[in-house]
Design a protein around this motif. Structure first.
Motif, PDB file in Angstrom:
ATOM      1  N   THR A 278       0.861  -1.180   0.000  1.00 33.49           N
ATOM      2  CA  THR A 278       0.000   0.000   0.000  1.00 33.49           C
ATOM      3  C   THR A 278       0.897   1.230   0.000  1.00 33.49           C
ATOM      4  O   THR A 278       1.387   1.655   1.045  1.00 33.49           O
ATOM      5  CB  THR A 278      -0.947   0.004   1.222  1.00 33.49           C
ATOM      6  OG1 THR A 278      -1.674  -1.219   1.242  1.00 33.49           O
ATOM      7  CG2 THR A 278      -1.926   1.156   1.155  1.00 33.49           C
ATOM      8  N   ARG A 279       1.090   1.789  -1.166  1.00 30.26           N
ATOM      9  CA  ARG A 279       2.120   2.830  -1.350  1.00 30.26           C
ATOM     10  C   ARG A 279       1.974   3.991  -0.374  1.00 30.26           C
ATOM     11  O   ARG A 279       2.921   4.379   0.306  1.00 30.26           O
ATOM     12  CB  ARG A 279       2.049   3.342  -2.792  1.00 30.26           C
ATOM     13  CG  ARG A 279       3.050   4.457  -3.101  1.00 30.26           C
ATOM     14  CD  ARG A 279       2.783   5.021  -4.477  1.00 30.26           C
ATOM     15  NE  ARG A 279       2.834   3.994  -5.491  1.00 30.26           N
ATOM     16  CZ  ARG A 279       3.955   3.614  -6.115  1.00 30.26           C
ATOM     17  NH1 ARG A 279       5.103   4.179  -5.796  1.00 30.26           N
ATOM     18  NH2 ARG A 279       3.926   2.687  -7.039  1.00 30.26           N
ATOM     19  N   TRP A 280       0.755   4.587  -0.317  1.00 28.39           N
ATOM     20  CA  TRP A 280       0.653   5.824   0.450  1.00 28.39           C
ATOM     21  C   TRP A 280       0.835   5.586   1.941  1.00 28.39           C
ATOM     22  O   TRP A 280       1.221   6.500   2.671  1.00 28.39           O
ATOM     23  CB  TRP A 280      -0.664   6.559   0.202  1.00 28.39           C
ATOM     24  CG  TRP A 280      -0.488   7.996   0.578  1.00 28.39           C
ATOM     25  CD1 TRP A 280      -0.093   9.014  -0.228  1.00 28.39           C
ATOM     26  CD2 TRP A 280      -0.579   8.541   1.898  1.00 28.39           C
ATOM     27  NE1 TRP A 280       0.056  10.162   0.500  1.00 28.39           N
ATOM     28  CE2 TRP A 280      -0.237   9.905   1.805  1.00 28.39           C
ATOM     29  CE3 TRP A 280      -0.916   8.019   3.136  1.00 28.39           C
ATOM     30  CZ2 TRP A 280      -0.236  10.758   2.895  1.00 28.39           C
ATOM     31  CZ3 TRP A 280      -0.907   8.855   4.243  1.00 28.39           C
ATOM     32  CH2 TRP A 280      -0.582  10.224   4.121  1.00 28.39           C
ATOM     33  N   ALA A 281       0.576   4.377   2.410  1.00 31.66           N
ATOM     34  CA  ALA A 281       0.736   4.124   3.845  1.00 31.66           C
ATOM     35  C   ALA A 281       2.165   4.398   4.287  1.00 31.66           C
ATOM     36  O   ALA A 281       2.398   4.973   5.358  1.00 31.66           O
ATOM     37  CB  ALA A 281       0.333   2.692   4.173  1.00 31.66           C
ATOM     38  N   TYR A 282       3.127   4.009   3.484  1.00 28.83           N
ATOM     39  CA  TYR A 282       4.535   4.257   3.835  1.00 28.83           C
ATOM     40  C   TYR A 282       4.846   5.753   3.755  1.00 28.83           C
ATOM     41  O   TYR A 282       5.588   6.292   4.593  1.00 28.83           O
ATOM     42  CB  TYR A 282       5.457   3.476   2.899  1.00 28.83           C
ATOM     43  CG  TYR A 282       5.267   1.982   3.003  1.00 28.83           C
ATOM     44  CD1 TYR A 282       5.821   1.252   4.051  1.00 28.83           C
ATOM     45  CD2 TYR A 282       4.511   1.289   2.068  1.00 28.83           C
ATOM     46  CE1 TYR A 282       5.634  -0.115   4.162  1.00 28.83           C
ATOM     47  CE2 TYR A 282       4.315  -0.085   2.161  1.00 28.83           C
ATOM     48  CZ  TYR A 282       4.875  -0.773   3.206  1.00 28.83           C
ATOM     49  OH  TYR A 282       4.679  -2.127   3.314  1.00 28.83           O
ATOM     50  N   ILE A 283       4.280   6.422   2.756  1.00 36.70           N
ATOM     51  CA  ILE A 283       4.480   7.868   2.639  1.00 36.70           C
ATOM     52  C   ILE A 283       3.895   8.575   3.856  1.00 36.70           C
ATOM     53  O   ILE A 283       4.497   9.483   4.430  1.00 36.70           O
ATOM     54  CB  ILE A 283       3.845   8.376   1.330  1.00 36.70           C
ATOM     55  CG1 ILE A 283       4.564   7.767   0.123  1.00 36.70           C
ATOM     56  CG2 ILE A 283       3.885   9.901   1.262  1.00 36.70           C
ATOM     57  CD1 ILE A 283       3.897   8.035  -1.205  1.00 36.70           C
ATOM     58  N   GLY A 284       2.693   8.144   4.269  1.00 37.42           N
ATOM     59  CA  GLY A 284       2.066   8.743   5.445  1.00 37.42           C
ATOM     60  C   GLY A 284       2.855   8.510   6.713  1.00 37.42           C
ATOM     61  O   GLY A 284       3.010   9.415   7.547  1.00 37.42           O
ATOM     62  N   LEU A 285       3.378   7.301   6.870  1.00 34.73           N
ATOM     63  CA  LEU A 285       4.187   7.015   8.060  1.00 34.73           C
ATOM     64  C   LEU A 285       5.448   7.867   8.084  1.00 34.73           C
ATOM     65  O   LEU A 285       5.858   8.364   9.148  1.00 34.73           O
ATOM     66  CB  LEU A 285       4.540   5.530   8.102  1.00 34.73           C
ATOM     67  CG  LEU A 285       3.397   4.576   8.443  1.00 34.73           C
ATOM     68  CD1 LEU A 285       3.834   3.127   8.236  1.00 34.73           C
ATOM     69  CD2 LEU A 285       2.910   4.786   9.881  1.00 34.73           C
ATOM     70  N   SER A 286       6.060   8.060   6.922  1.00 33.78           N
ATOM     71  CA  SER A 286       7.273   8.894   6.895  1.00 33.78           C
ATOM     72  C   SER A 286       6.930  10.339   7.234  1.00 33.78           C
ATOM     73  O   SER A 286       7.716  11.034   7.896  1.00 33.78           O
ATOM     74  CB  SER A 286       7.965   8.795   5.536  1.00 33.78           C
ATOM     75  OG  SER A 286       7.215   9.409   4.506  1.00 33.78           O
ATOM     76  N   ALA A 287       5.751  10.817   6.810  1.00 36.97           N
ATOM     77  CA  ALA A 287       5.343  12.183   7.154  1.00 36.97           C
ATOM     78  C   ALA A 287       5.140  12.334   8.653  1.00 36.97           C
ATOM     79  O   ALA A 287       5.546  13.337   9.257  1.00 36.97           O
ATOM     80  CB  ALA A 287       4.057  12.545   6.409  1.00 36.97           C
TER      81      ALA A 287
END
Length: 485
Positions: A278-287
């Motif tokens: 789930t691509r955005w989940a990793y982006i969200g966690l990094s944010a």
């Protein structure tokens, strides 16, 4: 039939009207009428879209190598045409180039103006090719693909009523045949208006719910509705689509925007538990890690997400990596990421904001001002509120910006007010008193902020004049409704 007749009327009156000519060519392709499509495509001249039309004709007539060359030429001239990328992804699947397939399918879905049914069919198709059973494991449609195929089943049943056994099967060969048959019956159509040839005529693919589109709509209504209501709606979507991680991913994003980081982290981890990729989940966690004081961990999370997603990287990844590197004082690394972020995603506020901060650290004031101008065009209210919060006059009478040290304080305050929002399409932020506000709901190419001030003031004056005229005058016995008391 009615659409074709109307387009023919237009072309009879205006033979060189390009939009009608393209629509007529595409309608012919949808019905697998390659000769009719070619006649109309020839009138489009050297337009990139004509190359795509001829490429589809090549696919239908069995000339895949020629088709690929045409699609690549079309993509070079019209890089945001979703149909072209869908076809390039489909050809990549046929050639066993799974990574290229993922890249093109992802781009097709991202740039499509509506729900790209063909994109999701192709995504399921390439995922099935990627799954290799472990030694001793029976071949099956892997759990990873459940969220891709569950919401497709009603449409697949309509397109392929003779493949009912495949819909119920868990064997990859059955699903491979089912998806290939569906794509074949969709003929030359990979657009957002999904059609198929059935019973000798062109038919619409039955409308169905899409967890991605519905989740996105819920998220973007933050401008209009109470966040708690939207979070509840995303909860309901997660229940409706239990095999899809997308409602949880969007819910996590909204929680991160609101600054509820512990809840956001748990929700994004729930999305990953449903589907690891789930691509955005990793982006969200990094944010979240960025804004909670863990930039090194943000870089690690981002790198892990890129690895899971088979090396594909988008503008959001570059923004987060650039900001993390900037917070760590690694200016060269930050600049590389932020330059890519602003070039590939020019409407993403976080890229410009962090680039302006970086240039101020390097004492290149002119470059900082250029980056700030781009950021200000996206969210002028944010920077006005940030300036007010830190007691800085952002602009002076001679149109000069605040001095570098003061401008840096404004930028840093603005970044804090964004919380974990680094969105390119919906900028949210919180003022010092906790009021939720938004950036401009326009592109960065819109007119300057004050371009229509006079026009809008005249409009407001007109509304006030109308309202005042409707009020009872002195000595007038009418009520405000105009009726006698």
């Amino acid at each position: 039939e009615r659409a074709g007749a109307l387009l023919d009327e237009v072309l009879e009156a205006r033979p060189d009207e390009p939009h009608a000519r393209l629509a007529r060519a595409e309608l012919a392709l949808w019905a697998a009428d390659t000769s009719g499509a070619a006649i109309h495509a020839e009138r489009l001249g050297d337009a990139p879209i004509a190359q795509r039309i001829f490429g589809v004709i090549d696919v239908i007539e069995g000339r895949a190598p020629q088709a690929r060359a045409r699609f690549e030429a079309a993509a070079a001239g019209a890089p945001r045409d979703p149909d072209t990328h869908a076809w390039l992804g489909e050809l990549a699947i046929r050639d066993g180039r799974d990574e290229d397939a993922h890249e093109h399918i992802t781009r097709a879905i991202a740039v499509a103006s509506g729900r790209l049914f063909s994109g999701y069919v192709l995504r399921a198709r390439v995922k099935i090719e990627e799954h290799v059973p472990a030694p001793g494991e029976a071949p099956s449609v892997p759990r990873l693909e459940a969220h891709l195929v569950d919401h497709l089943i009603p449409s697949l049943r309509a397109i392929c009523p003779d493949h009912e056994r495949a819909v119920e099967s868990q064997h990859p060969d059955d699903w491979r045949a089912l998806l290939d048959t569906a794509l074949a019956r969709m003929a030359g159509n990979r657009s957002s208006v999904a059609t198929f040839m059935g019973e000798g005529r062109l038919q619409l693919v039955p409308a169905l719910r899409d967890p991605r589109a519905e989740s996105r709509r819920a998220l973007e209504r933050i401008r209009l509705e109470d966040p708690e209501r939207l979070l509840a709606e995303l909860d309901a979507l997660a229940s409706d689509f239990p095999s899809s991680p997308l409602p949880r991913a969007h819910q996590g994003e909204l929680l991160a925007w609101l600054g509820r980081y512990d809840e956001a982290r748990r929700t994004l981890e729930d999305a990953i538990a449903i589907t690891r990729g789930t691509r955005w989940a990793y982006i969200g966690l990094s944010a979240i890690e960025l804004v909670t004081g863990a930039p090194e961990r943000a870089l690690e999370t981002s790198a892990h997400g890129v690895e899971v997603m088979r090396g594909t990287v988008g503008p959001a990844v570059h923004v987060h990596e650039g900001e993390a590197a900037l917070r760590l004082g690694r200016l060269d690394q930050a600049e590389r990421s932020l330059r890519i972020a602003t070039e590939t995603g020019p409407s993403r506020l976080g890229g410009w904001l962090n680039l302006a901060l970086l240039e101020l650290q390097r004492r290149d004031v002119a470059a900082a001002h250029r980056a700030f101008d781009e950021a200000f065009a996206i969210a002028p209210g944010l920077f006005s509120d940030a300036a007010r919060a830190v007691g800085v006059a952002l602009f002076h009478d001679d149109d000069a910006l605040a001095p570098p040290e003061a401008l840096a304080r404004v930028l840093e305050r603005a970044r804090e007010m964004l919380r974990a929002n680094r969105s390119s399409s919906c900028v949210t932020y919180f003022t010092s008193d906790g009021t939720l506000r938004f950036g401009r709901n326009t592109s960065r190419d819109a007119e300057p902020v004050h371009a229509k001030d006079d026009e809008e003031l005249r409009f407001a004056r007109g509304l006030l004049d109308q309202g005042l005229a409707a009020l009872p005058q002195p000595g007038d016995r009418r009520s405000r409704s105009g009726r006698a008391p």
